[in-house]
Design an enzyme around this catalytic site. Sequence first.
Site, mmCIF file in Angstrom:
data_model
loop_
_atom_site.group_PDB
_atom_site.id
_atom_site.type_symbol
_atom_site.label_atom_id
_atom_site.label_comp_id
_atom_site.label_asym_id
_atom_site.label_seq_id
_atom_site.Cartn_x
_atom_site.Cartn_y
_atom_site.Cartn_z
ATOM 1 N N HIS A 154 -3.457 -5.764 2.332
ATOM 2 C CA HIS A 154 -3.024 -6.009 3.820
ATOM 3 C C HIS A 154 -3.694 -6.921 4.178
ATOM 4 C CE1 HIS A 154 -1.939 -1.615 4.300
ATOM 5 N NE2 HIS A 154 -3.137 -1.371 3.648
ATOM 6 N N ARG A 211 -12.490 5.995 -0.556
ATOM 7 C CA ARG A 211 -11.569 5.172 -0.147
ATOM 8 C C ARG A 211 -12.231 3.683 -0.519
ATOM 9 N NH1 ARG A 211 -7.578 6.661 2.723
ATOM 10 N NH2 ARG A 211 -6.195 4.894 3.705
ATOM 11 N N CYS A 230 0.650 -1.451 -0.027
ATOM 12 C CA CYS A 230 -0.030 -0.096 0.053
ATOM 13 C C CYS A 230 0.692 1.255 -0.071
ATOM 14 C CB CYS A 230 -1.057 -0.066 1.103
ATOM 15 S SG CYS A 230 -2.237 0.997 0.943
HETATM 16 N N1 GLN Z 1 -2.059 6.880 2.328
HETATM 17 C C1 GLN Z 1 -2.267 6.107 1.509
HETATM 18 C C2 GLN Z 1 -3.476 6.008 0.676
HETATM 19 O O1 GLN Z 1 -4.581 6.072 1.554
HETATM 20 C C3 GLN Z 1 -1.751 4.485 1.684
HETATM 21 C C4 GLN Z 1 -2.694 4.200 2.650
HETATM 22 C C5 GLN Z 1 -2.035 2.485 3.218
HETATM 23 O O2 GLN Z 1 -0.969 2.278 3.192
HETATM 24 N N2 GLN Z 1 -3.135 1.801 3.461
HETATM 25 O O3 GLN Z 1 -3.627 5.430 -0.371
#
Ligand code: GLN
Length: 242
Positions: free
Chosen positions: A194, A127, A93
Amino acid sequence: MQINLAYLYPGLLNIYGDRGNVLAFAKRCFWRDIKVKIYEIELADKIDPELYDFYFIGGGQDQQQIAVSEELQKQKSFFTEAAENKAVFLAICGGYQLLGHYYKPHKGDELRGISILDAYTVAGHSRYIGNVTIETKLLSQPSNTLVGFENHSGLTYLEPGTEPIGKIITGNGNNGEDKLEGAHKQNVFGTYLHGSFLPKNPHFTDYLIRLCLERRYGQVELTEIDNKLEWAAHKKAVKRKY
Ligand code: GLN
């Protein structure tokens, strides 16, 4: 045999349980009497491209990514040399975004990456949060699926020369448009998965272990270990809806 593992910036990129990838990798080596020496690399620690076989970098919020982006730039030549020498990288990520050319968040300046993946990331307007299943060409036996959990707003686009890790079956992946997830170029792998990613994907963990050993010791055969629990978790995750 021994694998030297550089765990990059665990004090900063550490909020999604991605440490579980380092634990799973080390455990599957330990069960085969393969030694793993873990070096936790923090800001300003020097990178020795000769020493490390495997680099792991986890996910994190934009704020932490700024500090890591600045540090990566200072040592970009060492990471580039390591990637050219076929060291194995696994980036999750936020860490994945910084192995590409840049990550452009909504606010503030573009965060420069180290370009060991031909990819770039721009902030999205929503998101992506949920279970992901992909189909990969990198593995076939005993499964070509990989599972994980995504939580990102960044949208990543791959440029020629960089392949995805796989095609989306469930979830959004890199950008929710091209049905691709992750990126890889030689032994450098980035993914939005993840979970953490490796414990439920034992076949991918073993694939990375083999890559690390083969670059130092030549062709290796890994002894079989009991994966009942891991496959039960994998199959349960495949059935999970987004
Ligand atoms: N801040 C980055 C995004 O939101 C990575 C987030 C993360 O590592 N889960 O895309």
